[in-house]
Motif scaffolding. Structure first.
Motif, mmCIF file in Angstrom:
data_model
loop_
_atom_site.group_PDB
_atom_site.id
_atom_site.type_symbol
_atom_site.label_atom_id
_atom_site.label_comp_id
_atom_site.label_asym_id
_atom_site.label_seq_id
_atom_site.Cartn_x
_atom_site.Cartn_y
_atom_site.Cartn_z
ATOM 1 N N UNK A 190 11.615 14.621 -4.065
ATOM 2 C CA UNK A 190 10.437 14.126 -3.356
ATOM 3 C C UNK A 190 9.216 14.094 -4.279
ATOM 4 N N UNK A 191 9.038 15.152 -5.058
ATOM 5 C CA UNK A 191 7.897 15.224 -5.976
ATOM 6 C C UNK A 191 7.956 14.116 -7.014
ATOM 7 N N UNK B 245 5.537 6.702 -7.374
ATOM 8 C CA UNK B 245 4.811 5.791 -6.492
ATOM 9 C C UNK B 245 3.400 5.549 -7.023
ATOM 10 N N UNK B 246 2.779 6.611 -7.518
ATOM 11 C CA UNK B 246 1.441 6.480 -8.078
ATOM 12 C C UNK B 246 1.441 5.634 -9.349
ATOM 13 N N UNK B 247 2.586 5.623 -10.038
ATOM 14 C CA UNK B 247 2.679 4.922 -11.312
ATOM 15 C C UNK B 247 3.582 3.688 -11.214
ATOM 16 N N UNK C 217 9.161 4.984 0.679
ATOM 17 C CA UNK C 217 8.116 4.898 -0.343
ATOM 18 C C UNK C 217 8.073 3.534 -1.035
ATOM 19 N N UNK C 218 9.225 2.854 -1.070
ATOM 20 C CA UNK C 218 9.283 1.481 -1.581
ATOM 21 C C UNK C 218 8.550 1.331 -2.921
ATOM 22 N N UNK C 219 8.982 2.094 -3.917
ATOM 23 C CA UNK C 219 8.360 2.068 -5.241
ATOM 24 C C UNK C 219 8.879 0.856 -6.014
ATOM 25 N N UNK C 220 7.967 0.092 -6.584
ATOM 26 C CA UNK C 220 8.322 -1.168 -7.239
ATOM 27 C C UNK C 220 9.342 -1.002 -8.360
ATOM 28 N N UNK C 221 9.163 0.030 -9.165
ATOM 29 C CA UNK C 221 10.016 0.194 -10.344
ATOM 30 C C UNK C 221 11.111 1.238 -10.146
ATOM 31 N N UNK C 222 11.494 1.454 -8.881
ATOM 32 C CA UNK C 222 12.548 2.416 -8.565
ATOM 33 C C UNK C 222 13.583 1.780 -7.650
ATOM 34 N N UNK C 223 14.851 1.952 -7.996
ATOM 35 C CA UNK C 223 15.950 1.452 -7.174
ATOM 36 C C UNK C 223 17.072 2.485 -7.147
ATOM 37 N N UNK D 20 3.768 20.354 -15.619
ATOM 38 C CA UNK D 20 2.834 19.536 -16.397
ATOM 39 C C UNK D 20 3.589 18.713 -17.433
ATOM 40 N N UNK D 21 4.518 19.366 -18.129
ATOM 41 C CA UNK D 21 5.325 18.653 -19.116
ATOM 42 C C UNK D 21 6.237 17.628 -18.445
ATOM 43 N N UNK D 22 6.783 17.996 -17.284
ATOM 44 C CA UNK D 22 7.697 17.116 -16.567
ATOM 45 C C UNK D 22 7.040 15.788 -16.209
ATOM 46 N N UNK D 23 5.875 15.859 -15.581
ATOM 47 C CA UNK D 23 5.198 14.635 -15.157
ATOM 48 C C UNK D 23 4.649 13.849 -16.354
ATOM 49 N N UNK D 24 4.336 14.548 -17.418
ATOM 50 C CA UNK D 24 3.891 13.858 -18.633
ATOM 51 C C UNK D 24 5.042 13.061 -19.234
ATOM 52 N N UNK D 25 6.239 13.646 -19.206
ATOM 53 C CA UNK D 25 7.414 12.938 -19.721
ATOM 54 C C UNK D 25 7.751 11.743 -18.840
ATOM 55 N N UNK D 26 7.647 11.912 -17.520
ATOM 56 C CA UNK D 26 7.905 10.799 -16.608
ATOM 57 C C UNK D 26 6.982 9.617 -16.919
ATOM 58 N N UNK D 27 5.726 9.922 -17.164
ATOM 59 C CA UNK D 27 4.741 8.867 -17.412
ATOM 60 C C UNK D 27 4.918 8.222 -18.780
ATOM 61 N N UNK D 28 5.438 9.009 -19.738
ATOM 62 C CA UNK D 28 5.579 8.513 -21.110
ATOM 63 C C UNK D 28 7.031 8.525 -21.573
ATOM 64 N N UNK D 29 7.935 8.241 -20.647
ATOM 65 C CA UNK D 29 9.361 8.315 -20.943
ATOM 66 C C UNK D 29 9.772 7.367 -22.065
ATOM 67 N N UNK D 30 9.016 6.293 -22.275
ATOM 68 C CA UNK D 30 9.340 5.323 -23.312
ATOM 69 C C UNK D 30 9.124 5.886 -24.714
ATOM 70 N N UNK D 31 8.451 7.040 -24.815
ATOM 71 C CA UNK D 31 8.232 7.682 -26.110
ATOM 72 C C UNK D 31 9.259 8.780 -26.395
ATOM 73 N N UNK D 32 10.097 9.101 -25.412
ATOM 74 C CA UNK D 32 11.031 10.222 -25.573
ATOM 75 C C UNK D 32 12.120 9.889 -26.583
#
Length: 230
Positions: free
Chosen positions: A36-37, A43-45, A77-83, A140-152
Protein backbone atom coordinates in the motif's frame (compact mmCIF):
# COMPACT_ATOMS: atom_id res chain seq x y z
CA UNK A 1 6.27 0.61 -22.83
CA UNK A 2 10.03 0.71 -23.37
CA UNK A 3 9.54 3.58 -25.82
CA UNK A 4 7.93 5.75 -23.13
CA UNK A 5 9.98 4.88 -20.03
CA UNK A 6 13.68 4.52 -19.25
CA UNK A 7 13.20 1.39 -17.13
CA UNK A 8 10.67 -1.39 -16.59
CA UNK A 9 10.64 -2.65 -13.01
CA UNK A 10 8.95 -5.44 -11.07
CA UNK A 11 7.62 -5.31 -7.53
CA UNK A 12 7.22 -8.96 -6.51
CA UNK A 13 4.72 -9.33 -3.65
CA UNK A 14 4.47 -11.83 -0.83
CA UNK A 15 1.32 -13.48 0.41
CA UNK A 16 -0.08 -10.80 2.70
CA UNK A 17 -1.17 -13.26 5.39
CA UNK A 18 2.24 -14.95 5.52
CA UNK A 19 4.39 -14.66 8.64
CA UNK A 20 6.14 -11.39 7.83
CA UNK A 21 8.79 -11.39 10.57
CA UNK A 22 9.78 -15.05 10.49
CA UNK A 23 13.28 -14.33 9.14
CA UNK A 24 14.06 -11.04 10.92
CA UNK A 25 13.54 -7.33 10.41
CA UNK A 26 11.36 -5.82 7.69
CA UNK A 27 11.37 -2.26 6.43
CA UNK A 28 7.57 -2.06 6.83
CA UNK A 29 5.16 -3.48 9.40
CA UNK A 30 4.17 -6.30 7.06
CA UNK A 31 3.91 -7.19 3.37
CA UNK A 32 0.56 -5.48 2.88
CA UNK A 33 1.84 -2.28 4.50
CA UNK A 34 4.73 -2.17 2.04
CA UNK A 35 2.43 -2.79 -0.93
CA UNK A 36 0.00 0.00 0.00
CA UNK A 37 2.80 2.42 0.90
CA UNK A 38 4.52 1.73 -2.42
CA UNK A 39 1.37 2.23 -4.50
CA UNK A 40 0.55 5.49 -2.71
CA UNK A 41 4.07 6.77 -3.35
CA UNK A 42 3.99 5.76 -7.02
CA UNK A 43 0.64 7.52 -7.35
CA UNK A 44 2.33 10.76 -6.36
CA UNK A 45 5.01 10.13 -8.98
CA UNK A 46 2.79 8.67 -11.71
CA UNK A 47 4.00 11.18 -14.30
CA UNK A 48 7.58 10.02 -13.80
CA UNK A 49 8.76 8.90 -17.25
CA UNK A 50 11.84 7.21 -15.83
CA UNK A 51 10.08 4.11 -14.56
CA UNK A 52 7.24 1.78 -15.48
CA UNK A 53 6.17 -0.70 -12.79
CA UNK A 54 4.77 -4.22 -12.96
CA UNK A 55 3.18 -5.54 -9.77
CA UNK A 56 3.58 -9.29 -9.50
CA UNK A 57 1.12 -10.92 -7.03
CA UNK A 58 2.28 -13.92 -5.04
CA UNK A 59 1.51 -17.15 -6.95
CA UNK A 60 -0.25 -18.61 -3.90
CA UNK A 61 -2.51 -15.59 -3.30
CA UNK A 62 -5.60 -17.58 -4.31
CA UNK A 63 -4.65 -20.38 -1.92
CA UNK A 64 -4.42 -17.87 0.93
CA UNK A 65 -7.80 -16.36 0.13
CA UNK A 66 -6.24 -13.16 -1.21
CA UNK A 67 -7.57 -13.35 -4.75
CA UNK A 68 -8.20 -9.95 -6.42
CA UNK A 69 -6.84 -7.91 -3.49
CA UNK A 70 -3.93 -6.60 -5.59
CA UNK A 71 -6.14 -6.07 -8.63
CA UNK A 72 -8.70 -4.09 -6.62
CA UNK A 73 -6.05 -1.85 -5.05
CA UNK A 74 -4.49 -1.11 -8.43
CA UNK A 75 -7.91 -0.34 -9.85
CA UNK A 76 -8.66 1.99 -6.93
CA UNK A 77 -5.49 4.06 -7.28
CA UNK A 78 -5.25 3.76 -11.08
CA UNK A 79 -1.58 4.79 -11.31
CA UNK A 80 -0.56 5.67 -14.87
CA UNK A 81 2.81 3.95 -14.82
CA UNK A 82 1.74 0.87 -12.84
CA UNK A 83 0.17 -2.33 -14.15
CA UNK A 84 -0.34 -5.83 -12.84
CA UNK A 85 2.12 -8.34 -14.27
CA UNK A 86 0.48 -10.68 -16.82
CA UNK A 87 0.07 -14.13 -15.26
CA UNK A 88 1.04 -15.95 -18.45
CA UNK A 89 4.62 -14.64 -18.42
CA UNK A 90 7.04 -16.98 -16.64
CA UNK A 91 9.75 -15.60 -14.38
CA UNK A 92 12.64 -16.38 -16.69
CA UNK A 93 11.12 -14.42 -19.59
CA UNK A 94 10.02 -11.64 -17.26
CA UNK A 95 13.42 -11.22 -15.61
CA UNK A 96 15.23 -11.15 -18.94
CA UNK A 97 13.12 -8.20 -20.09
CA UNK A 98 12.97 -5.96 -17.01
CA UNK A 99 15.56 -3.67 -15.50
CA UNK A 100 15.02 -4.05 -11.75
CA UNK A 101 13.21 -6.18 -9.20
CA UNK A 102 12.10 -5.29 -5.67
CA UNK A 103 10.92 -7.84 -3.12
CA UNK A 104 11.19 -8.42 0.61
CA UNK A 105 12.53 -11.85 1.60
CA UNK A 106 11.06 -14.04 -1.14
CA UNK A 107 13.27 -16.44 -3.09
CA UNK A 108 12.10 -14.64 -6.23
CA UNK A 109 14.90 -12.20 -5.44
CA UNK A 110 17.40 -15.04 -5.52
CA UNK A 111 15.92 -16.34 -8.77
CA UNK A 112 16.36 -12.87 -10.27
CA UNK A 113 20.04 -12.78 -9.26
CA UNK A 114 20.60 -16.08 -11.07
CA UNK A 115 20.29 -14.30 -14.42
CA UNK A 116 23.04 -11.86 -13.47
CA UNK A 117 21.06 -8.97 -12.01
CA UNK A 118 21.10 -7.62 -8.46
CA UNK A 119 17.65 -7.49 -6.79
CA UNK A 120 16.56 -4.95 -4.19
CA UNK A 121 15.45 -6.42 -0.84
CA UNK A 122 13.51 -4.77 1.97
CA UNK A 123 13.89 -7.51 4.57
CA UNK A 124 16.42 -9.90 6.06
CA UNK A 125 16.14 -12.63 3.45
CA UNK A 126 17.67 -15.96 4.56
CA UNK A 127 19.80 -16.02 1.41
CA UNK A 128 21.12 -12.46 1.76
CA UNK A 129 24.82 -11.94 1.14
CA UNK A 130 26.49 -8.56 0.82
CA UNK A 131 27.52 -7.77 -2.75
CA UNK A 132 24.96 -10.11 -4.34
CA UNK A 133 21.86 -8.24 -3.19
CA UNK A 134 20.99 -4.66 -2.26
CA UNK A 135 19.36 -4.57 1.18
CA UNK A 136 17.44 -1.39 2.05
CA UNK A 137 17.32 -0.60 5.77
CA UNK A 138 15.42 2.70 5.89
CA UNK A 139 12.19 3.98 4.35
CA UNK A 140 13.98 7.15 3.28
CA UNK A 141 16.36 5.11 1.14
CA UNK A 142 13.50 2.96 -0.15
CA UNK A 143 11.43 5.83 -1.51
CA UNK A 144 14.54 7.52 -2.88
CA UNK A 145 15.36 4.37 -4.84
CA UNK A 146 11.77 4.13 -6.11
CA UNK A 147 11.98 7.69 -7.41
CA UNK A 148 15.44 7.22 -8.94
CA UNK A 149 15.25 3.57 -9.94
CA UNK A 150 16.69 4.41 -13.38
CA UNK A 151 20.03 5.17 -11.67
CA UNK A 152 20.24 1.86 -9.80
CA UNK A 153 23.23 -0.30 -10.76
CA UNK A 154 21.95 -3.87 -10.77
CA UNK A 155 24.97 -5.60 -12.28
CA UNK A 156 26.77 -8.52 -10.65
CA UNK A 157 29.68 -10.54 -12.01
CA UNK A 158 29.51 -13.95 -13.67
CA UNK A 159 31.22 -15.47 -10.63
CA UNK A 160 28.61 -13.91 -8.32
CA UNK A 161 25.82 -15.18 -10.56
CA UNK A 162 27.15 -18.74 -10.27
CA UNK A 163 27.26 -18.38 -6.49
CA UNK A 164 23.61 -17.26 -6.51
CA UNK A 165 22.69 -20.37 -8.49
CA UNK A 166 24.43 -22.55 -5.91
CA UNK A 167 22.58 -20.83 -3.05
CA UNK A 168 19.25 -21.27 -4.84
CA UNK A 169 19.98 -24.93 -5.51
CA UNK A 170 20.69 -25.60 -1.84
CA UNK A 171 17.62 -23.70 -0.60
CA UNK A 172 15.22 -25.23 -3.09
CA UNK A 173 16.45 -28.77 -2.48
CA UNK A 174 17.17 -28.65 1.25
CA UNK A 175 13.84 -30.23 2.15
CA UNK A 176 14.57 -33.27 -0.01
CA UNK A 177 18.30 -33.60 0.67
CA UNK A 178 17.87 -35.46 3.95
CA UNK A 179 21.04 -33.94 5.39
CA UNK A 180 22.06 -35.11 8.86
CA UNK A 181 21.25 -32.75 11.72
CA UNK A 182 24.12 -30.43 12.59
CA UNK A 183 25.65 -31.00 16.01
CA UNK A 184 26.84 -27.38 16.16
CA UNK A 185 24.49 -25.08 14.23
CA UNK A 186 21.05 -24.39 15.78
CA UNK A 187 17.93 -24.96 13.72
CA UNK A 188 17.13 -21.85 11.66
CA UNK A 189 13.44 -22.44 12.39
CA UNK A 190 13.98 -21.40 16.01
CA UNK A 191 13.91 -17.74 15.00
CA UNK A 192 17.43 -16.75 16.02
CA UNK A 193 18.74 -13.51 14.59
CA UNK A 194 22.11 -13.75 12.86
CA UNK A 195 23.88 -11.57 15.44
CA UNK A 196 21.86 -12.41 18.55
CA UNK A 197 23.56 -13.49 21.76
CA UNK A 198 21.11 -16.37 22.02
CA UNK A 199 22.25 -17.83 18.71
CA UNK A 200 25.95 -17.43 19.57
CA UNK A 201 25.47 -18.99 23.00
CA UNK A 202 23.65 -21.93 21.44
CA UNK A 203 26.50 -22.46 18.96
CA UNK A 204 29.03 -22.30 21.80
CA UNK A 205 27.04 -24.77 23.87
CA UNK A 206 26.76 -27.21 20.97
CA UNK A 207 30.44 -26.74 20.12
CA UNK A 208 31.45 -27.74 23.65
CA UNK A 209 29.19 -30.79 23.45
CA UNK A 210 30.88 -31.66 20.16
CA UNK A 211 34.13 -31.89 22.13
CA UNK A 212 35.52 -28.73 20.51
CA UNK A 213 35.90 -30.39 17.13
CA UNK A 214 35.92 -28.21 14.03
CA UNK A 215 32.72 -27.45 12.13
CA UNK A 216 34.39 -29.23 9.23
CA UNK A 217 33.97 -32.48 11.19
CA UNK A 218 30.22 -31.98 11.41
CA UNK A 219 28.41 -34.52 9.19
CA UNK A 220 25.95 -31.79 8.18
CA UNK A 221 28.80 -29.67 6.81
CA UNK A 222 30.50 -32.60 5.10
CA UNK A 223 27.35 -33.73 3.28
CA UNK A 224 26.39 -30.16 2.35
CA UNK A 225 29.86 -29.52 0.92
CA UNK A 226 29.60 -32.61 -1.28
CA UNK A 227 26.33 -31.35 -2.71
CA UNK A 228 27.61 -27.82 -3.41
CA UNK A 229 30.94 -28.72 -5.03
CA UNK A 230 29.85 -31.70 -7.09
Amino acid sequence: RKKNYKTINVFALHAFSDSAHAFGDLLFNDYYDQFISTIKFLKKKENNKNAFWLIKPHPASKKYGEENIVENILKKYNVKNVRICPSNINNNLLFQNVDNLITTVSTVGLEYSCIGKKPILTGEAPYFRKGLFHYIKTKKEYFKILENIHFFNNSITKKQTILCKKILFVLENMVNLNLPKSKILPKITQGYEKDSDTYVNEVYKNFKSFKNKSLYNDLFYKDLKKIIVR
